[in-house]
Design a protein around this motif. Sequence first.
Motif, PDB file in Angstrom:
ATOM      1  N   PHE A 171       0.835  -1.207   0.000  1.00 46.20           N
ATOM      2  CA  PHE A 171       0.000   0.000   0.000  1.00 46.20           C
ATOM      3  C   PHE A 171       0.870   1.259   0.000  1.00 46.20           C
ATOM      4  O   PHE A 171       0.520   2.253  -0.636  1.00 46.20           O
ATOM      5  N   ILE A 172       2.014   1.202   0.719  1.00 43.10           N
ATOM      6  CA  ILE A 172       2.947   2.336   0.681  1.00 43.10           C
ATOM      7  C   ILE A 172       3.424   2.561  -0.758  1.00 43.10           C
ATOM      8  O   ILE A 172       3.482   3.691  -1.257  1.00 43.10           O
ATOM      9  N   GLY A 173       3.735   1.445  -1.446  1.00 45.11           N
ATOM     10  CA  GLY A 173       4.171   1.535  -2.842  1.00 45.11           C
ATOM     11  C   GLY A 173       3.099   2.172  -3.715  1.00 45.11           C
ATOM     12  O   GLY A 173       3.378   3.103  -4.491  1.00 45.11           O
ATOM     13  N   LEU A 174       1.853   1.712  -3.572  1.00 42.03           N
ATOM     14  CA  LEU A 174       0.741   2.276  -4.357  1.00 42.03           C
ATOM     15  C   LEU A 174       0.577   3.766  -4.053  1.00 42.03           C
ATOM     16  O   LEU A 174       0.337   4.578  -4.942  1.00 42.03           O
ATOM     17  N   TRP A 182       1.824  17.963  -3.931  1.00 42.72           N
ATOM     18  CA  TRP A 182       1.716  17.903  -2.475  1.00 42.72           C
ATOM     19  C   TRP A 182       0.296  17.713  -1.934  1.00 42.72           C
ATOM     20  O   TRP A 182       0.126  17.119  -0.874  1.00 42.72           O
ATOM     21  N   PRO A 183      -0.766  18.156  -2.619  1.00 35.48           N
ATOM     22  CA  PRO A 183      -2.103  17.890  -2.054  1.00 35.48           C
ATOM     23  C   PRO A 183      -2.384  16.393  -1.857  1.00 35.48           C
ATOM     24  O   PRO A 183      -3.084  16.006  -0.918  1.00 35.48           O
ATOM     25  N   GLU A 184      -1.838  15.542  -2.732  1.00 31.99           N
ATOM     26  CA  GLU A 184      -2.037  14.098  -2.542  1.00 31.99           C
ATOM     27  C   GLU A 184      -1.369  13.626  -1.251  1.00 31.99           C
ATOM     28  O   GLU A 184      -1.883  12.767  -0.549  1.00 31.99           O
ATOM     29  N   LEU A 185      -0.197  14.211  -0.969  1.00 30.78           N
ATOM     30  CA  LEU A 185       0.506  13.866   0.262  1.00 30.78           C
ATOM     31  C   LEU A 185      -0.294  14.318   1.477  1.00 30.78           C
ATOM     32  O   LEU A 185      -0.411  13.599   2.477  1.00 30.78           O
ATOM     33  N   VAL A 186      -0.896  15.521   1.363  1.00 24.51           N
ATOM     34  CA  VAL A 186      -1.745  16.035   2.447  1.00 24.51           C
ATOM     35  C   VAL A 186      -2.905  15.069   2.700  1.00 24.51           C
ATOM     36  O   VAL A 186      -3.204  14.715   3.843  1.00 24.51           O
ATOM     37  N   ALA A 187      -3.533  14.609   1.601  1.00 26.94           N
ATOM     38  CA  ALA A 187      -4.674  13.682   1.731  1.00 26.94           C
ATOM     39  C   ALA A 187      -4.245  12.402   2.450  1.00 26.94           C
ATOM     40  O   ALA A 187      -4.934  11.915   3.348  1.00 26.94           O
ATOM     41  N   ALA A 188      -3.081  11.872   2.063  1.00 27.78           N
ATOM     42  CA  ALA A 188      -2.602  10.615   2.645  1.00 27.78           C
ATOM     43  C   ALA A 188      -2.272  10.794   4.126  1.00 27.78           C
ATOM     44  O   ALA A 188      -2.665   9.963   4.963  1.00 27.78           O
ATOM     45  N   LEU A 189      -1.568  11.895   4.452  1.00 29.84           N
ATOM     46  CA  LEU A 189      -1.169  12.111   5.849  1.00 29.84           C
ATOM     47  C   LEU A 189      -2.394  12.378   6.725  1.00 29.84           C
ATOM     48  O   LEU A 189      -2.480  11.878   7.846  1.00 29.84           O
ATOM     49  N   ALA A 190      -3.341  13.156   6.191  1.00 31.67           N
ATOM     50  CA  ALA A 190      -4.561  13.429   6.967  1.00 31.67           C
ATOM     51  C   ALA A 190      -5.345  12.137   7.166  1.00 31.67           C
ATOM     52  O   ALA A 190      -5.842  11.856   8.263  1.00 31.67           O
ATOM     53  N   GLY A 214      -9.401  12.673   5.006  1.00 31.71           N
ATOM     54  CA  GLY A 214      -8.239  12.761   4.117  1.00 31.71           C
ATOM     55  C   GLY A 214      -8.621  13.308   2.753  1.00 31.71           C
ATOM     56  O   GLY A 214      -7.927  14.148   2.176  1.00 31.71           O
ATOM     57  N   MET A 215      -9.759  12.825   2.237  1.00 30.89           N
ATOM     58  CA  MET A 215     -10.218  13.299   0.927  1.00 30.89           C
ATOM     59  C   MET A 215     -10.529  14.799   0.967  1.00 30.89           C
ATOM     60  O   MET A 215     -10.130  15.547   0.080  1.00 30.89           O
ATOM     61  N   ILE A 216     -11.210  15.230   2.032  1.00 33.49           N
ATOM     62  CA  ILE A 216     -11.536  16.649   2.177  1.00 33.49           C
ATOM     63  C   ILE A 216     -10.237  17.470   2.270  1.00 33.49           C
ATOM     64  O   ILE A 216     -10.107  18.523   1.630  1.00 33.49           O
ATOM     65  N   ALA A 217      -9.268  16.955   3.044  1.00 29.65           N
ATOM     66  CA  ALA A 217      -8.006  17.672   3.212  1.00 29.65           C
ATOM     67  C   ALA A 217      -7.306  17.837   1.866  1.00 29.65           C
ATOM     68  O   ALA A 217      -6.785  18.916   1.543  1.00 29.65           O
ATOM     69  N   GLY A 218      -7.300  16.767   1.058  1.00 30.50           N
ATOM     70  CA  GLY A 218      -6.689  16.839  -0.268  1.00 30.50           C
ATOM     71  C   GLY A 218      -7.399  17.849  -1.154  1.00 30.50           C
ATOM     72  O   GLY A 218      -6.768  18.637  -1.872  1.00 30.50           O
ATOM     73  N   PHE A 219      -8.724  17.835  -1.085  1.00 33.02           N
ATOM     74  CA  PHE A 219      -9.552  18.747  -1.874  1.00 33.02           C
ATOM     75  C   PHE A 219      -9.231  20.208  -1.526  1.00 33.02           C
ATOM     76  O   PHE A 219      -9.028  21.054  -2.401  1.00 33.02           O
TER      77      PHE A 219
ATOM     78  N   ALA B  44      -6.034   9.226   0.247  1.00 34.32           N
ATOM     79  CA  ALA B  44      -6.625   9.305   1.589  1.00 34.32           C
ATOM     80  C   ALA B  44      -6.935   7.903   2.123  1.00 34.32           C
ATOM     81  O   ALA B  44      -6.631   7.579   3.271  1.00 34.32           O
ATOM     82  N   VAL B  45      -7.518   7.058   1.261  1.00 34.57           N
ATOM     83  CA  VAL B  45      -7.872   5.708   1.693  1.00 34.57           C
ATOM     84  C   VAL B  45      -6.614   4.888   1.975  1.00 34.57           C
ATOM     85  O   VAL B  45      -6.546   4.160   2.971  1.00 34.57           O
ATOM     86  N   LEU B  46      -5.608   5.026   1.116  1.00 38.81           N
ATOM     87  CA  LEU B  46      -4.386   4.242   1.336  1.00 38.81           C
ATOM     88  C   LEU B  46      -3.711   4.643   2.642  1.00 38.81           C
ATOM     89  O   LEU B  46      -3.272   3.793   3.416  1.00 38.81           O
ATOM     90  N   GLY B  47      -3.647   5.959   2.907  1.00 37.54           N
ATOM     91  CA  GLY B  47      -3.067   6.420   4.177  1.00 37.54           C
ATOM     92  C   GLY B  47      -3.832   5.841   5.359  1.00 37.54           C
ATOM     93  O   GLY B  47      -3.243   5.314   6.312  1.00 37.54           O
TER      94      GLY B  47
END
Lengths: 227, 102
Positions: A171-174, A182-190, A214-219, B44-47
Motif C-alpha cells: 500500500f505504501i508503494g501504491l 503535495w495535495p495528494e501527500l496532504v490527503a494521505a497524511l490526513a 483525508g479526501m476533504i483535506a486533499g480537496f 486518503a484511503v491508502l493512508g
Amino acid sequence: MSVDRAIARRGVIDALPLFVPAIPFGLVIGLAITNTGMNPFVGWSGSWLIFGGAAQLTLVTLLGGGVAVAAAVGTALVVNARHLMYSAALAPTFQRQPRWFRWFGPYLLIDQLFALTTVRLDDEPDSFRAYYLAVGATFWILWSVVVALGLLLGPVVPEQWNLEFAIPILFIGLLVLGIEHWPELVAALAGAGVTYLAAGLPNRTGLLVGAFIGMIAGFVAERIRRE
Amino acid sequence: MSDFLATAVVGLGTYLFRAIFIVALAKRRIPETVLVALKYVGPAVLGALIVALLTDSDGNVAIGIPEVAAFVAGGFVAHRTRSHVWTLVVGMTVYWLTLALI
C-alpha cells in the motif's frame, strides 16, 4: 490473419509486461486469504467477482481483521470509486460499440486496461473492441491464477516471516506512485493521522472517518494550490 | 456466507462504478468538484488503510521502529524504481533486519 486477430495479439503482448508488477500483489492476496482463515474459495472468488486487486486485498484483510462487514464493504468500495472516472472517460468511445459490449466491457475495466486503451480511443470500433477484450481477458485469466497460487503458497510460508506486513508495504508503494503533487501527500497524511486518532472507534469505523477527512483535506489543499 | 455476500456486494458496486457512465449516463459530465474530490480518494484511503492494518482488535496502533524503517525504505524504493517488486523486496528486507537487530 485478420486485422482484428492481429490487434488482439497486440493486446495480449501489451498486457503481459503490465501484469508483472501485479504478480506480488496477487500472491500477497492469496497469502492474506490463508492468514485470515477465510474460506479459500470465497477469498479467491473476489478475483473474478470484484476483479480489482486493491479492493480485494482491502476486503480480505478487513474482514479477517474483525472489522464490521458494512465498514469493510464500504472501504473496499471507496477504494474502487476511482473507476467512476474511467467510466466517464471511456463513455464516448463506447457509444459506437454494440449493446452487449457496453454492458460486458465495464466488467473488465481495471487500471491497466484503462491506461492501455486511452491511446486507442479513436480506433475503429471493431479494433478497439478486439484490443480491449484481449487485454482484459489476459489480465482476468492471469489474475485468477496468481491469486490461486498465493493460496497454495500460503500454508507453506512459515509464520515467523511476518509476511502479512507485505500488505502495508504494498500500500505504501501504491501510495507513493499516486503522489504527483503535495495535495495528494496532504490527503494521505490526513487520512493516516485521523485514522490513528480514531483507532478506538467501534467496529474500526475510524478507517472510514480517516479516509473521508483525508479526501476533504486533499480537496482543500488542491484549492490552495490553485490560488 | 457473509464473507461471500460481502465480496459479491463489492463486486456489484465496482461493476456499477465502471459501467454507469458507459451504460447509462454517456451524455452526462461529472461535475468538476466531484472529479477533484475523486482524485484524493485514493491517497486518503491508502493512508487510512496503512494505519488500520497496524491496528489490533482493541484499537491499539502497533507501529515501532521496524515498521517505520520499512515504510521509509519501501516508499523511497517505490519512488525511485516505480516497481512493486522492488518495493516489496527492499521493504520486507529492512523490516526483517530491524526486527532481528532490535
